[in-house]
Write a protein that holds these residues in place. Structure first.
Motif, short mmCIF file in Angstrom:
data_model
loop_
_atom_site.label_atom_id
_atom_site.label_comp_id
_atom_site.label_asym_id
_atom_site.label_seq_id
_atom_site.Cartn_x
_atom_site.Cartn_y
_atom_site.Cartn_z
N ASP A 223 -23.40 31.17 6.88
CA ASP A 223 -23.08 29.77 7.08
C ASP A 223 -23.56 28.96 5.88
O ASP A 223 -24.02 29.52 4.87
N GLU A 224 -23.47 27.64 5.97
CA GLU A 224 -23.78 26.78 4.82
C GLU A 224 -25.27 26.77 4.48
O GLU A 224 -25.65 26.29 3.41
N ARG A 225 -26.14 27.29 5.33
CA ARG A 225 -27.59 27.29 5.06
C ARG A 225 -28.11 28.65 4.63
O ARG A 225 -29.29 28.79 4.30
N ALA A 226 -27.27 29.65 4.61
CA ALA A 226 -27.73 31.03 4.46
C ALA A 226 -28.25 31.33 3.06
O ALA A 226 -27.66 30.93 2.05
N ILE A 227 -29.36 32.06 3.01
CA ILE A 227 -29.90 32.59 1.76
C ILE A 227 -29.94 34.11 1.87
O ILE A 227 -29.95 34.66 2.97
N PRO A 228 -29.94 34.84 0.75
CA PRO A 228 -29.82 36.31 0.81
C PRO A 228 -30.90 37.01 1.62
O PRO A 228 -30.63 38.02 2.28
N HIS A 229 -32.12 36.49 1.61
CA HIS A 229 -33.24 37.13 2.28
C HIS A 229 -33.01 37.28 3.79
O HIS A 229 -33.48 38.24 4.41
N GLU A 230 -32.27 36.35 4.38
CA GLU A 230 -32.07 36.36 5.83
C GLU A 230 -31.24 37.54 6.29
O GLU A 230 -31.27 37.90 7.47
N PHE A 231 -30.50 38.18 5.37
CA PHE A 231 -29.61 39.28 5.71
C PHE A 231 -30.07 40.62 5.12
O PHE A 231 -29.35 41.60 5.18
N ASP A 232 -31.26 40.63 4.51
CA ASP A 232 -31.75 41.81 3.77
C ASP A 232 -30.78 42.16 2.65
O ASP A 232 -30.61 43.33 2.30
N TRP A 233 -30.16 41.15 2.08
CA TRP A 233 -29.15 41.36 1.03
C TRP A 233 -29.78 41.57 -0.34
O TRP A 233 -29.09 41.87 -1.31
N LEU A 234 -31.11 41.44 -0.43
CA LEU A 234 -31.77 41.73 -1.70
C LEU A 234 -31.71 43.22 -2.02
O LEU A 234 -31.92 43.61 -3.17
N ARG A 235 -31.39 44.05 -1.01
CA ARG A 235 -31.36 45.50 -1.24
C ARG A 235 -30.20 45.92 -2.13
O ARG A 235 -30.28 46.95 -2.82
N SER A 236 -29.10 45.16 -2.15
CA SER A 236 -27.92 45.63 -2.90
C SER A 236 -27.30 44.59 -3.81
O SER A 236 -26.56 44.95 -4.72
N ALA A 237 -27.58 43.31 -3.61
CA ALA A 237 -26.86 42.27 -4.34
C ALA A 237 -27.74 41.40 -5.23
O ALA A 237 -27.22 40.51 -5.90
N VAL A 238 -29.05 41.63 -5.23
CA VAL A 238 -29.96 40.77 -5.99
C VAL A 238 -30.86 41.63 -6.86
O VAL A 238 -31.45 42.61 -6.39
N HIS A 239 -30.97 41.26 -8.13
CA HIS A 239 -31.92 41.90 -9.05
C HIS A 239 -33.07 40.93 -9.26
O HIS A 239 -32.89 39.84 -9.80
N LEU A 240 -34.26 41.32 -8.83
CA LEU A 240 -35.37 40.38 -8.76
C LEU A 240 -36.05 40.10 -10.09
O LEU A 240 -36.86 39.18 -10.20
N THR A 241 -35.74 40.89 -11.12
CA THR A 241 -36.42 40.68 -12.41
C THR A 241 -35.45 40.47 -13.55
O THR A 241 -35.83 40.59 -14.71
N LYS A 242 -34.20 40.16 -13.29
CA LYS A 242 -33.18 40.06 -14.34
C LYS A 242 -33.30 38.79 -15.16
O LYS A 242 -32.75 38.69 -16.26
N GLY A 243 -33.96 37.76 -14.65
CA GLY A 243 -34.04 36.51 -15.38
C GLY A 243 -33.32 35.39 -14.64
O GLY A 243 -32.98 35.51 -13.47
N CYS A 244 -33.07 34.30 -15.34
CA CYS A 244 -32.61 33.07 -14.71
C CYS A 244 -31.12 33.12 -14.37
O CYS A 244 -30.31 33.65 -15.13
#
Length: 370
Positions: A223-244
């Protein structure tokens, strides 16, 4: 133009088939790799030019700089506050980067990307009318049959493993560890040929398998408030150290110092009444759903009947709801309206995806006060 899959016997649906008359049997065949799902209602955006990967890398959540031809990944386009705007399934063929997106997303994504071109060597095109995707799982006959038709490109879903630079919040064995979905892209004028080459399965079958594998969907769950963490989407769609990149500050703060305000769970639904909740149906603590004055603790994003597990659903809950609390879901067509009369209640047990303590991975030492 109507999809040729809708001309197959038993097809029920509008843009694409929801099922072909036997949704449970279709689901089993799809899970075993012996059927394919028509995804021609979804969008496809292409990006060409020498700067395409570095340009996309600068704006989205995944590390794309070294994406090899044929390698599949996924990335998110976030707003400045870290909320999800687009989810893109990404594969590069050596000359063009293909972005496979959910229905209703291609036009707005292409418009945004074209506004961000500036003087870079990139060319953006919405090719949703010219190409279409078909999905199948590995392990059966469907993938081989689709590859024999020589698709333009194929995208292998990375959900089964934590991507390099990603992080998983779910504890223990992950329900998506054996996930093997592959999307094959064909010219739209070849869909009739494709529909004759594989056994069909409808969107209802795919929904059930995605929920069981904890696989989030931009169109169905966000929905319009959703952030990736709420769906455990950091496992496949987010690189935490890539930069800005846009929204990166929120991603880093929530993961390192805070907690996602909501968390995705899979619900096992009481099947005694044979009813599934509608999307948006309100979720309550056990014993409170029948009270018209009770405050909901979450909402259903989608529900399905799984061929082995029965009634299951995704729900977004407040983080404060303990993981061992039994829940109840309001049923009925108006279940998403807090003021609507309560028509029925479905008992539900949680299966934890995002735990209540997700995030806060860094401990900041407290300074002594003078």
């Amino acid at each position: 133009m109507a999809s040729p899959f809708l001309s197959l016997p038993g097809a029920v649906g509008e843009a694409v088939a929801l099922h072909y008359g036997a949704p449970v049997q279709e689901q089993r065949a799809l899970d075993e790799g012996n059927a394919a799902v028509d995804l021609s209602h979804r969008g496809i955006v292409t990006v060409g030019g020498a700067d395409r990967l570095s340009w996309l890398n600068s704006m989205t959540s995944q590390h794309l700089l070294n994406l090899a031809p044929g390698e599949s990944t996924e990335t998110l386009l976030l707003d400045p506050n870290g909320r999800i705007e687009h989810a893109m399934r990404v594969v590069d063929d050596g000359e063009t980067t293909w972005l496979l997106v959910d229905e209703g997303s291609a036009e707005s994504l292409a418009a945004f990307l074209n506004r961000m071109r500036f003087a870079l060597r990139v060319e953006v095109a919405d090719v949703s009318q010219d190409f279409a995707a078909v999905l199948a799982f590995a392990g059966g006959t469907a993938v081989e049959a689709l590859r024999e038709l020589q698709p333009t490109v194929e995208w292998a879903d990375p959900w089964a493993e934590v991507a390099r630079g990603g992080a998983q919040y779910a504890h223990g064995a992950h329900a998506g560890a054996s996930w093997s979905a592959i999307q094959f892209v064909f010219p739209s004028d070849r869909l009739a040929e494709v529909s004759r080459a594989v056994s069909p399965a409808g969107l209802m079958a795919l929904d059930a398998l995605e929920i069981r594998a904890w696989r989030p969907s931009r169109a169905a769950d966000v929905d319009e408030r959703a952030i990736p963490h709420e769906f455990d989407w950091l496992r496949s769609a987010v690189h935490l150290t890539k930069g800005c990149y846009r929204g990166q500050e929120t991603v880093a703060k929530v993961h390192n110092l805070g907690h996602p305000p909501r968390r995705l769970v899979m619900l096992h639904l009481d099947g005694s009444e044979g009813e599934l909740p509608v999307a948006g149906a309100l979720v309550f603590r056990e014993g409170e759903a029948s009270d018209p004055d009770a405050r909901p603790v979450g909402r259903i994003t989608r529900a399905a009947l799984h061929y082995e597990w029965g009634g299951i659903a995704f729900a977004l809950l407040k983080r404060s709801v303990p993981g061992d609390v039994t829940l109840a879901v309001r049923a009925g067509a108006d279940a998403a309206d807090p003021a609507a009369p309560v028509e029925g209640v479905i008992a539900a047990a949680q299966e934890m995806i995002v735990p209540t303590d997700a995030g806060a991975t860094r401990t900041i030492p407290k300074l002594k006060r003078l």
